[in-house]
Design an enzyme around this catalytic site. Structure first.
Site, PDB file in Angstrom:
ATOM      1  N   GLN A 142      26.565  36.038  32.428  1.00  0.00           N
ATOM      2  CA  GLN A 142      27.266  36.186  33.630  1.00  0.00           C
ATOM      3  C   GLN A 142      26.987  37.594  34.197  1.00  0.00           C
ATOM      4  O   GLN A 142      26.979  38.915  33.456  1.00  0.00           O
ATOM      5  CB  GLN A 142      28.745  36.234  33.543  1.00  0.00           C
ATOM      6  N   PRO A 178      34.098  33.809  30.541  1.00  0.00           N
ATOM      7  CA  PRO A 178      33.394  35.228  30.174  1.00  0.00           C
ATOM      8  C   PRO A 178      34.697  36.167  30.240  1.00  0.00           C
ATOM      9  O   PRO A 178      35.563  36.061  31.041  1.00  0.00           O
ATOM     10  CB  PRO A 178      32.603  35.446  31.449  1.00  0.00           C
ATOM     11  N   CYS A 207      36.707  38.358  39.394  1.00  0.00           N
ATOM     12  CA  CYS A 207      37.207  39.434  38.624  1.00  0.00           C
ATOM     13  C   CYS A 207      37.953  40.239  39.793  1.00  0.00           C
ATOM     14  O   CYS A 207      37.707  40.498  40.768  1.00  0.00           O
ATOM     15  CB  CYS A 207      36.163  40.368  38.157  1.00  0.00           C
TER      16      CYS A 207
HETATM   17  C1  LIG Z   1      40.257  41.036  29.283  1.00  0.00           C
HETATM   18  C2  LIG Z   1      39.864  40.120  30.187  1.00  0.00           C
HETATM   19  C3  LIG Z   1      38.619  40.207  30.585  1.00  0.00           C
HETATM   20  C4  LIG Z   1      37.946  39.343  31.774  1.00  0.00           C
HETATM   21  N1  LIG Z   1      36.839  39.709  31.946  1.00  0.00           N
HETATM   22  C5  LIG Z   1      36.101  38.506  32.769  1.00  0.00           C
HETATM   23  C6  LIG Z   1      34.659  38.555  32.915  1.00  0.00           C
HETATM   24  O1  LIG Z   1      33.969  39.691  32.551  1.00  0.00           O
HETATM   25  N2  LIG Z   1      34.167  37.807  33.925  1.00  0.00           N
HETATM   26  C7  LIG Z   1      34.946  36.831  34.657  1.00  0.00           C
HETATM   27  O2  LIG Z   1      34.347  35.891  35.395  1.00  0.00           O
HETATM   28  N3  LIG Z   1      36.227  36.618  34.316  1.00  0.00           N
HETATM   29  C8  LIG Z   1      36.819  37.399  33.409  1.00  0.00           C
HETATM   30  N4  LIG Z   1      38.072  37.521  32.883  1.00  0.00           N
HETATM   31  C9  LIG Z   1      38.704  36.140  33.474  1.00  0.00           C
HETATM   32  C10 LIG Z   1      38.797  35.005  32.481  1.00  0.00           C
HETATM   33  O3  LIG Z   1      37.518  34.476  32.220  1.00  0.00           O
HETATM   34  C11 LIG Z   1      39.509  33.998  32.738  1.00  0.00           C
HETATM   35  O4  LIG Z   1      39.163  33.500  34.121  1.00  0.00           O
HETATM   36  C12 LIG Z   1      41.078  34.074  32.823  1.00  0.00           C
HETATM   37  O5  LIG Z   1      41.377  34.904  31.654  1.00  0.00           O
HETATM   38  C13 LIG Z   1      41.960  33.043  32.696  1.00  0.00           C
HETATM   39  O6  LIG Z   1      41.537  31.969  31.980  1.00  0.00           O
HETATM   40  P1  LIG Z   1      42.318  32.273  30.518  1.00  0.00           P
HETATM   41  O7  LIG Z   1      43.983  31.809  30.753  1.00  0.00           O
HETATM   42  O8  LIG Z   1      42.099  30.947  29.399  1.00  0.00           O
HETATM   43  O9  LIG Z   1      42.256  33.333  30.012  1.00  0.00           O
HETATM   44  C14 LIG Z   1      38.655  38.430  32.175  1.00  0.00           C
HETATM   45  C15 LIG Z   1      39.785  37.949  31.594  1.00  0.00           C
HETATM   46  C16 LIG Z   1      40.499  38.901  30.619  1.00  0.00           C
HETATM   47  C17 LIG Z   1      41.766  38.734  30.216  1.00  0.00           C
END
Ligand SMILES: Cc1cc2nc3c(=O)[nH]c(=O)nc-3n(C[C@H](O)[C@H](O)[C@H](O)COP(=O)(O)O)c2cc1C
Length: 323
Positions: free
Chosen positions: A68, A15, A97
């Site tokens: 979520q 998410p 978050c």
């Molecule tokens: C712009 C942005 C918004 C995000 N919003 C959420 C969110 O709404 N809910 C959540 O659980 N994690 C959120 N995350 C975290 C991501 O789900 C993920 O855990 C994090 O980016 C690490 O994974 P990645 O390296 O594959 O991006 C967000 C991350 C980013 C960069």
């Protein structure tokens, strides 16, 4: 559907607020028929006020899909979860978050410092819905509070059916590197499936993460920004051993134009272009002169101008190949 069916492909879309909207979810689904999609975080406070927002929109073929929720009031989250059952195959609770305004209100990662409340949320929601319930959290709030193993065990005991863990602490925000090895410790100590998350941007990193974390699958966030086919390529590799290469510059340009058109149709030109700006660094990453291109793109506010610029980049690249 049971959890094992929802996560059968071993890859999910993580998410991301302001990123994994209806348009991106649809695009990821066109590439992958099987991955678990996840919505952006939906605030339970906001959903209680206004129900039918674009954020809940889905198509028939979006299953399997998880919705979520964020919040800290157990019954309010449960009411929202009950309402979302008409859209969702699973409900996920945001416990990771790190953003200030979220943790200040005891939502998101603040729940990792308030395990009793997190347990109460999971118990309350679980007892009132008939679809699976998952939780997404981090390694802990700070490096001095690495409680992810006990936290996972307690969420499982409270009724969670599935865990996604981002291998960073809240204090790291998005800095440093995700620690996939630590996730193995959680995996060994719970019986419910665990997906590892953080810094998976390719087939190679997915494979390495699975090896180090021993997780049941991987959740991909930023990796799909600029490459919505990434999840399907990882799935293909994991299920069939087939390695499909990342998109070429020409494919990325075609993908970016397509994505821009879809956001324009969904939100209108002005808002659509503003929304897509966040994606430019990911799309143009690796292009010759990427930072100049990015700098010019963010100043453009007409889809036709952006298309023209992208077409010129594609043409130039073709000329360079032919020379
Ligand atoms: C712009 C942005 C918004 C995000 N919003 C959420 C969110 O709404 N809910 C959540 O659980 N994690 C959120 N995350 C975290 C991501 O789900 C993920 O855990 C994090 O980016 C690490 O994974 P990645 O390296 O594959 O991006 C967000 C991350 C980013 C960069």
């Amino acid at each position: 559907m049971q959890v094992k069916d929802l996560i059968a492909s071993k890859v999910s879309l993580a998410p991301m607020a302001g990123i994994t909207d209806y348009v991106l979810r649809s695009l990821v689904r066109e590439h992958s028929k099987t991955c678990l999609l996840t919505t952006e975080m939906i605030s339970s406070e906001a959903l209680t006020q206004i129900k039918d927002t674009d954020i809940v929109k889905r198509d028939e073929d979006h299953s399997p899909i998880s919705y979520q929720l964020s919040g800290h009031k157990p019954q309010m989250i449960a009411d929202c979860a009950k309402y979302l059952q008409k859209y969702a195959d699973m409900i996920d609770i945001n416990m990771g978050c790190p953003v200030n305004k979220v943790v200040k209100g005891t939502d998101g990662c603040a729940l990792m410092r308030n395990v009793e409340l997190a347990e109460e949320i999971v118990r309350t929601v679980k007892s009132q819905i008939s679809i699976p319930l998952s939780v997404k959290f981090r390694l802990g709030y700070t490096f001095d509070e690495l409680n992810y193993v006990e936290y996972g065990q307690r969420m499982q005991k409270a009724g969670a059916d599935f865990i996604t863990i981002h291998g960073r602490t809240r204090s790291q925000m998005y800095g440093g590197k995700a620690d996939w090895k630590k996730i193995a410790e959680l995996k060994r100590n719970v019986d419910i499936p665990v997906f590892a998350n953080g810094d998976i941007i390719s087939i190679e990193t997915a494979e390495q993460c699975l090896e180090e974390s021993q997780a049941d699958g991987v959740a991909i966030g930023r990796g799909v920004m600029g490459d919505p086919s990434l999840i399907s390529r990882i799935e293909r590799y994991l299920s069939k051993g087939e390695y499909l290469p990342p998109p070429t510059l020409e494919e990325k340009i075609a993908g970016m134009k397509d994505y821009l058109r879809r956001e324009k149709d969904f939100r209108g030109e002005e808002v659509g272009i503003k929304f897509v700006r966040k994606f430019y660094p990911y799309y143009v990453n690796g292009f010759p002169g990427a930072s100049k291109i990015r700098g010019e793109l963010v100043l453009m506010d007409k889809v036709s101008d952006i298309y023209e610029m992208l077409d010129n980049i594609a043409l130039q690249s073709l000329k360079n190949v032919l020379i």
